[in-house]
Design a protein around this motif. Structure first.
Motif, PDB file in Angstrom:
ATOM      1  N   MET A  43      -7.843  -6.644   0.396  1.00 43.15           N
ATOM      2  CA  MET A  43      -8.510  -5.947   1.504  1.00 43.15           C
ATOM      3  C   MET A  43      -9.883  -6.539   1.771  1.00 43.15           C
ATOM      4  SD  MET A  43      -8.101  -1.915   0.919  1.00 43.15           S
ATOM      5  CE  MET A  43      -8.589  -1.014   2.363  1.00 43.15           C
ATOM      6  N   ARG A  44     -10.611  -6.795   0.678  1.00 43.61           N
ATOM      7  CA  ARG A  44     -11.972  -7.320   0.854  1.00 43.61           C
ATOM      8  C   ARG A  44     -11.939  -8.689   1.498  1.00 43.61           C
ATOM      9  NH1 ARG A  44     -12.848  -4.447  -4.018  1.00 43.61           N
ATOM     10  NH2 ARG A  44     -12.345  -6.215  -5.365  1.00 43.61           N
ATOM     11  N   GLU A  66       0.812  -1.214   0.000  1.00 47.52           N
ATOM     12  CA  GLU A  66       0.000   0.000   0.000  1.00 47.52           C
ATOM     13  C   GLU A  66       0.850   1.270   0.000  1.00 47.52           C
ATOM     14  OE1 GLU A  66      -2.836  -0.212   3.184  1.00 47.52           O
ATOM     15  OE2 GLU A  66      -3.520  -2.203   2.549  1.00 47.52           O
ATOM     16  N   ARG A 111      -3.543  -1.686  -7.576  1.00 45.24           N
ATOM     17  CA  ARG A 111      -4.591  -1.311  -6.628  1.00 45.24           C
ATOM     18  C   ARG A 111      -5.718  -2.338  -6.644  1.00 45.24           C
ATOM     19  NH1 ARG A 111      -7.644   4.401  -6.904  1.00 45.24           N
ATOM     20  NH2 ARG A 111      -9.594   3.578  -6.063  1.00 45.24           N
ATOM     21  N   ALA A 112      -6.069  -2.817  -7.833  1.00 49.98           N
ATOM     22  CA  ALA A 112      -7.112  -3.838  -7.913  1.00 49.98           C
ATOM     23  C   ALA A 112      -6.706  -5.060  -7.095  1.00 49.98           C
ATOM     24  CB  ALA A 112      -7.340  -4.227  -9.369  1.00 49.98           C
ATOM     25  N   ARG A 147      -4.135  -7.456   4.182  1.00 42.25           N
ATOM     26  CA  ARG A 147      -3.567  -6.177   3.780  1.00 42.25           C
ATOM     27  C   ARG A 147      -2.064  -6.292   3.734  1.00 42.25           C
ATOM     28  NH1 ARG A 147      -7.173  -1.132   5.724  1.00 42.25           N
ATOM     29  NH2 ARG A 147      -5.772  -0.182   4.212  1.00 42.25           N
ATOM     30  N   GLU A 174      -6.748  -4.131  -3.305  1.00 46.80           N
ATOM     31  CA  GLU A 174      -8.109  -3.923  -2.801  1.00 46.80           C
ATOM     32  C   GLU A 174      -8.875  -5.240  -2.743  1.00 46.80           C
ATOM     33  OE1 GLU A 174      -8.800   0.786  -3.944  1.00 46.80           O
ATOM     34  OE2 GLU A 174      -9.785  -0.751  -5.156  1.00 46.80           O
TER      35      GLU A 174
END
Lengths: 352, 303
Positions: free
Chosen positions: B292-293, B235, B285-286, B297, B289
């Motif tokens: 993340m879902r 990140e 980022r995809a 992380r 993320e």
């Protein structure tokens, strides 16, 4: 900064204005950014203080939009890594939050609530410190008197130079009497009143502010100021003028000394709650006491305005001692009655 | 408005809990910013007072000339008095009322604070009340104006003066002695001073040609990265890349482009850095993320 609202804000840049974003988190943003920009526009108008620019619909929409955007923020925090958007949302939610949870009342209605019970409630809440301050003022007066009685030289160190014109030990009865009456010819009474107010209010605020140092400085200030009073009382008493002197002093002094009593008491209140916070943490106790004391202090400043008017104008215009007594103790009765009896009809938010 | 790196402000981050239970992150204003805001406000006060006194001074000289001239005019003398009363009250207002009135407003900030992007708030997230604003400004006297006056009279004071100055400096330097940078007035008011940034909503990142189709519009080159090529960054690097793309400086993009190519073993070509970086950003980022879902992380490349 552009004065026009932000409705015409370019939502997307350049050719991709309507293009759907590739990322799920950016699509989430595209679906909601209309609400965000609308909230931002409303917040901006509120912050400018031009309430006329804010329509009723906007006023009603503010809390709803605030909650919508706050929930956008918490979703975005869990799903998006777009740092700029997150920062924007955090800033926007914070700004809206200050409006939604800002002062509930306008300044004017706060003032009404404060006069209509908030102030007197704060005064009653610090009654313990007020008694201590009153005792200190009594002690200070007695010290001033006794020191001068034992050695008149003390008079010169206790009384500030502005009073050392003709009012010195050994002055005749006529000279002293002359300082109490017959100055109504003097010009510039309003100037005198303004100077008195500015000076006294400065001292009172200082007295209060120094309460921060655990309340010691207000103790000393209270004693020192009333020692002057005791010394002058001694001087006039020596010439059999105590009745006239007290009248001269009382017309404004009841209000002024009461204001000084309040500021000293408020300072002590802060000092005491910092030294002995009780069941709260020291910081919480200081904050609660500070807000209560600030309410008392605002009143003390208001009283000093009235005292300065009485001293600068009333004393020069009222030349008879019984009338001076009447005005002075009438004011005192008014203040005590106000503090004791004024209760707010609607329950005010306790500042503590 | 540049956003300092998150680590730089870490020790100034606090969380306010709103009455409805939303945790709102705030950043305490730095001491330097607050000092700057104070200096700005004092400058504004000084300028305003000087202007008023100059204007009134001209009026006053004329009035005084008439008042003490041959025909002593009672009216002009009264006008002179009125001017002096006005000046005294104005000084009083600026000393005690300027900060108070501005901080009572909807922005909770004096002009100096507004310009430096900070405001006052109730500590911990309650409602900011007029009593709080009153309390914090009543103490300003011993924190600002008394030490200031002391400094100007320093030359003609003995050891007592120095002792008093040292004692007053304790108040002035109070924000250095506590974690929340509270000044004495904040302590007794229950307030603190926080950053109030006014950020604009910047464009969404993943709407460009390179982001939506992974192909460059200029060269037609297709940029697709394998999972292994995306897995090297986290990140922190993603947000650095975001900053580079938003700032849009050619030399920075060339450098980052080179660094990424070296890392993933591509041959850095020239001339199409932006499309490459947009595609890499969007795919990285995809990937992050999606993680993340799933509750995974990756803070940075070391994680």
């Amino acid at each position: 900064m552009a004065l026009a609202g932000r409705q015409d804000f370019p939502v997307q840049s350049g050719e991709a204005a309507i293009a759907a974003a590739a990322l799920r988190s950016d699509r989430f943003r595209q679906e909601r950014e209309g609400d965000w920009l609308r909230l931002e526009a409303i917040v901006e108008r509120f912050e400018k203080g031009r309430l006329r620019w804010v329509s009723d619909a906007d006023v009603l929409a503010l809390p709803v939009l605030y909650r919508t955007v706050a929930s956008s923020l918490s979703v975005a925090r869990e799903t998006s890594l777009d740092a700029a958007t997150l920062a924007y949302l955090e800033g926007l939610v914070q700004r809206a939050w200050f409006l939604v949870y800002g002062p509930r009342t306008s300044l004017w209605s706060w003032l009404r609530g404060w006069l209509g019970g908030g102030w007197s409630a704060a005064v009653r809440a610090i009654w313990g410190e007020l008694i201590v301050a009153f005792a200190l003022m009594g002690i200070g007066t007695a010290i001033g008197w006794l020191l001068c009685a034992s050695d008149p030289d003390w008079y010169y160190s206790l009384v500030p130079t502005q009073f050392l014109d003709t009012r010195t030990p050994g002055a005749s009865r006529e000279v002293l009497l002359g300082t109490l009456f017959g100055q109504s010819e003097e010009r510039g009474l309003s100037l005198f009143a303004a100077q008195l107010f500015s000076n006294n209010a400065g001292v009172a605020i200082l007295c209060f502010a120094l309460g921060f140092a655990f309340g010691i400085p207000p103790l000393l200030l209270l004693i020192q100021n009333t020692a002057t009073l005791g010394a002058m009382l001694w001087l006039f008493h020596g010439q059999g003028l105590s009745y006239e002197f007290v009248g001269w002093l009382s017309i404004h002094g009841t209000t002024e000394l009461l204001a000084i009593l309040l500021s000293g008491g408020a300072g002590l209140h802060i000092g005491r709650s910092m030294a002995f916070p009780g069941s709260l943490s020291a910081l919480e106790a200081a904050a609660a006491a500070g807000q209560r004391a600030a309410s008392v202090m605002a009143g003390a400043v208001l009283m000093l305005v009235i005292a300065a008017l009485l001293e600068g104008l009333g004393r020069q215009l009222i030349e008879s001692t019984p009338a001076r007594y009447g005005a002075g103790y009438g004011m005192l009765a008014f203040w005590i009655g106000y503090f004791a009896l004024m209760r707010s009809r609607t329950r005010l938010e306790d500042p503590a | 408005m540049s956003t300092p790196a998150p680590t730089e402000r870490k020790d100034r981050r606090r969380v306010m809990i709103t009455p409805e239970g939303i945790a709102l992150p705030v950043v305490l204003a730095s001491r330097g910013t607050r000092f700057g805001a104070l200096m700005l406000d004092l400058t504004f006060i000084a300028i305003t007072l000087t202007l008023v006194v100059i204007v009134l001074g001209f009026a006053g000289i004329n009035l005084a000339g008439e008042a003490f001239g041959k025909n002593k005019d009672a009216a002009s003398e009264q006008a002179l008095m009125a001017v002096m009363v006005f000046i005294i009250l104005l000084m009083f207002f600026f000393r005690y009322g300027y900060f108070l009135l501005f901080e009572l407003g909807p922005r909770g900030a004096t002009p100096g604070k507004r310009l430096t992007g900070i405001r006052i708030a109730a500590r911990g997230g309650g409602r900011l009340t007029p009593e709080m604003v009153l309390a914090r400004n009543l103490l300003r006297d011993i924190e600002v104006f008394l030490p200031l006056g002391m400094l100007f009279q320093m030359q003609d004071s003995g050891p007592v003066g120095w002792a008093a100055a040292a004692w007053l400096m304790l108040f002035a330097l109070f924000p250095f002695f506590n974690r929340n940078r509270l000044r004495a007035g904040d302590v007794i008011a229950g307030t603190w001073v926080i950053e109030a940034p006014r950020r604009r909503l910047l464009p969404a990142m993943s709407t460009t040609q390179a982001a939506t189709s992974n192909t460059s519009r200029a060269t037609g080159a297709s940029y697709r990265f394998s999972d292994a090529e995306l897995a090297i960054y986290g990140e922190f690097e993603l947000q650095t890349l975001e900053r580079v793309l938003r700032e849009d400086r050619a030399e920075a993009m060339v450098a980052v482009h080179e660094a990424i190519c070296r890392k993933i073993g591509w041959l850095p070509g020239g001339g199409d850095e932006r499309a490459f970086l947009e595609a890499y950003y969007t795919q990285l980022r995809a990937r992050l993320e999606a993680g993340m879902r799933m509750g995974k992380r990756k803070a940075d490349k070391h994680a």
